[in-house]
Write an enzyme that holds these catalytic residues in place. Structure first.
Site, PDB file in Angstrom:
ATOM      1  NE  ARG A 215       6.779  15.001   0.259  1.00 35.44           N
ATOM      2  CZ  ARG A 215       5.889  15.675   0.988  1.00 35.44           C
ATOM      3  NH1 ARG A 215       4.877  15.035   1.546  1.00 35.44           N
ATOM      4  NH2 ARG A 215       6.010  16.963   1.176  1.00 35.44           N
ATOM      5  CD  GLU A 217       5.420   9.329   1.531  1.00 38.80           C
ATOM      6  OE1 GLU A 217       4.513   9.709   0.783  1.00 38.80           O
ATOM      7  OE2 GLU A 217       5.869  10.005   2.469  1.00 38.80           O
ATOM      8  NE  ARG A 223      -5.165  11.555  -0.959  1.00 39.57           N
ATOM      9  CZ  ARG A 223      -5.472  10.353  -0.471  1.00 39.57           C
ATOM     10  NH1 ARG A 223      -6.135   9.475  -1.223  1.00 39.57           N
ATOM     11  NH2 ARG A 223      -5.120  10.015   0.738  1.00 39.57           N
ATOM     12  CG  HIS A 224      -0.218  10.035  -2.488  1.00 40.94           C
ATOM     13  ND1 HIS A 224      -1.401   9.500  -2.042  1.00 40.94           N
ATOM     14  CD2 HIS A 224       0.232  10.846  -1.502  1.00 40.94           C
ATOM     15  CE1 HIS A 224      -1.659   9.967  -0.826  1.00 40.94           C
ATOM     16  NE2 HIS A 224      -0.683  10.785  -0.469  1.00 40.94           N
ATOM     17  CD  GLU A 357      -2.809  17.220   3.327  1.00 43.76           C
ATOM     18  OE1 GLU A 357      -3.020  16.306   4.130  1.00 43.76           O
ATOM     19  OE2 GLU A 357      -1.664  17.670   3.084  1.00 43.76           O
ATOM     20  CB  SER A 360       0.106  20.505   5.330  1.00 41.48           C
ATOM     21  OG  SER A 360      -0.707  19.369   5.277  1.00 41.48           O
ATOM     22  NE  ARG A 408      -2.384  15.322  -3.232  1.00 43.06           N
ATOM     23  CZ  ARG A 408      -2.229  14.792  -2.031  1.00 43.06           C
ATOM     24  NH1 ARG A 408      -2.808  15.336  -0.976  1.00 43.06           N
ATOM     25  NH2 ARG A 408      -1.495  13.696  -1.888  1.00 43.06           N
TER      26      ARG A 408
END
Ligand code: ATP
Ligand code: MG
Length: 434
Positions: A215, A217, A223-224, A357, A360, A408
């Site tokens: 990712r 981002e 947590r990322h 989270e 998903s 996670r």
């Protein structure tokens, strides 16, 4: 040939008189003159090596006394029950060999007596992992994977690998890492989503993949990361409710497996692991909005993504794992199936730990026309998805699945503060080395 006969953790006072060979690191040395101690550390624990001049001989005693901390050592000796020693025994060596000496000073102190900045730890990760509590998390992560793979096997799920070098984005976003692929532009895949769905069209019926996702981002959170490991499942002839049950069983099963098989590691971490009880609570998105508005005065509109504050509030008030279900179709990806009778709501869900989270998932759109429509609704061009859409034109079973973040799961299980504590060599906005 394996040099050691035992790990430190395998030895106990009942083995009094037994000849053993240990191998590991010189955790500590203590010199009391005529007698000296060397504490040997391996991945299963510590062992006190009592250096006695008479047994070793003058020269060997002298050199064993001066071994630098963290040097790699091999110790051949006899186990002796010794109530005063930390674990009720000591090793009386006939031979102490330095297989490879450690330079001084060390980049950090692996004995855990000194606190250390995360960056310093990550810069010298090989040394950081010598700390028993750091190592314990990674050994537990491996046990989690063992549990998940066993669970999938019991449920007749086939393990697959899908490409990480791809031509198109899963969700049409811009958060991809471009790479050069000969004369073409390519990207690192952000999720195996499209590929695992295509495998439903291939008749593979139930597949899982454990692999990296990328990712691009610019996160700066605990947590990322920019590279993470995702555990992905896809099941044909299943709906969202069915794969939620599979997910909660997989998670609870991983806790149980760790509680039963990682006692030493949990002890090192000082954790009394509680296996979450099933079923997890199911809360719809609308209910969550209501709860947050009533109790926390949050001002979210239907259709907004839940903000971090609302997630925190829900986590605190629920206090255990829960599912958030029935999301607005507008904020879930195009491949999420809307309910037939009220298409503004979809069969997407998130698995939440009170802190964040974890996963998903959804029942997916399996009808070709509907899928093309959903792609267009999201402002994307179906032409870019031809390789994927093709699999929906010749008989696509209804299907559902999820993606669960490995780190996670581990960080919440072990109460680790930062996702970087659950990834051996993390990749974030600033870190590309080591
Ligand atoms: P978040 O909202 O927390 O950023 P997401 O909804 O973007 O996550 P998904 O695309 O749903 O993430 O990915 C499925 C799972 O993969 C997530 O629930 C999470 O456990 C894990 N995951 C996703 N992105 C990251 C990341 N950048 N770092 C670590 N894990 C991630
Ligand atoms: Mg998500």
């Amino acid at each position: 040939m394996i040099l050691r006969t035992h790990y430190s953790g395998d030895i106990n006072a009942e083995m009094d008189g037994k000849e053993v060979t240990l191998a590991g690191f010189a955790h500590e040395t203590r010199d009391l003159g005529g007698i000296a101690f060397l504490v040997l550390r391996d991945r299963k624990g510590l062992a006190q090596i009592t250096l006695v001049k008479k047994l070793l001989g003058k020269e060997a005693f002298k050199s064993a006394r001066s071994i630098s901390r963290e040097s790699v050592v091999l110790v051949k000796g006899t186990v002796k029950a010794e109530p005063k020693a930390p674990r009720g025994f000591e090793i009386l060596p006939g031979e102490v060999q330095v297989l490879n000496p450690a330079q001084v000073p060390l980049p950090l102190d692996p004995t855990e007596k000194v606190e250390c900045e995360l960056d310093t730890r990550l810069d010298a990760r090989f040394m950081d992992i010598r700390r028993p509590s750091v190592l314990a998390a990674f050994e537990i992560e491996s046990a989690v994977l063992e549990s998940l793979r066993g669970f999938f096997r019991e449920n007749a799920v086939t393990e697959v690998f899908t490409p990480k070098i791809v031509a198109a984005a899963t969700e049409g976003g811009t958060d991809l890492f471009p790479i050069s692929y000969f004369e073409k532009e390519a990207f690192l895949n952000q999720s195996p989503q499209l590929y695992k769905q295509m495998l439903m069209g291939a008749g593979m019926d139930r597949v899982f993949e454990i692999g990296p996702i990328f990712r691009a981002e610019e996160h700066d959170t605990r947590r990322h990361l920019n590279e993470a490991v995702s555990i992905d499942l896809e099941v044909s002839f299943a709906d969202d409710k069915a794969v939620m049950e599979i997910l909660e069983q997989a998670v609870a099963g991983a806790y149980r497996h760790v509680a039963e098989n990682c006692r030493y590691q949990l002890e090192v971490l000082g954790l009394d692991l509680k296996v979450p009880s099933l079923p997890f609570r199911r809360i719809t998105y609308s209910e969550a909005l209501g709860l947050a508005a009533d109790k926390a005065g949050a001002k979210m509109q239907w259709g907004d993504d839940l903000d971090t504050e609302t997630e925190r509030f829900l986590g605190q008030s629920i206090g255990e794992h829960y599912f958030l279900t029935d999301w607005p179709s507008s904020i879930k990806p195009y491949y999420t199936l809307p309910y037939e009778d009220h298409p503004e709501v979809c069969r997407g869900f998130d698995l939440m730990h009170p802190r964040m989270e974890l996963a998903s998932g959804a029942q997916r759109v399996h009808d070709y026309e509907q899928l093309v429509g959903r792609i267009k609704e999201k402002g994307l061009d179906p032409d870019g998805f031809e390789f994927y859409l093709k699999a929906f034109r010749y008989g696509m079973p209804p299907h559902a699945g999820w993606g669960l973040g490995l780190s996670r799961l581990v960080m919440t299980m072990l109460n680790l503060e930062n996702i970087r504590d659950a990834v051996i060599f993390p990749r974030d906005r600033k870190r590309l080395v080591p």
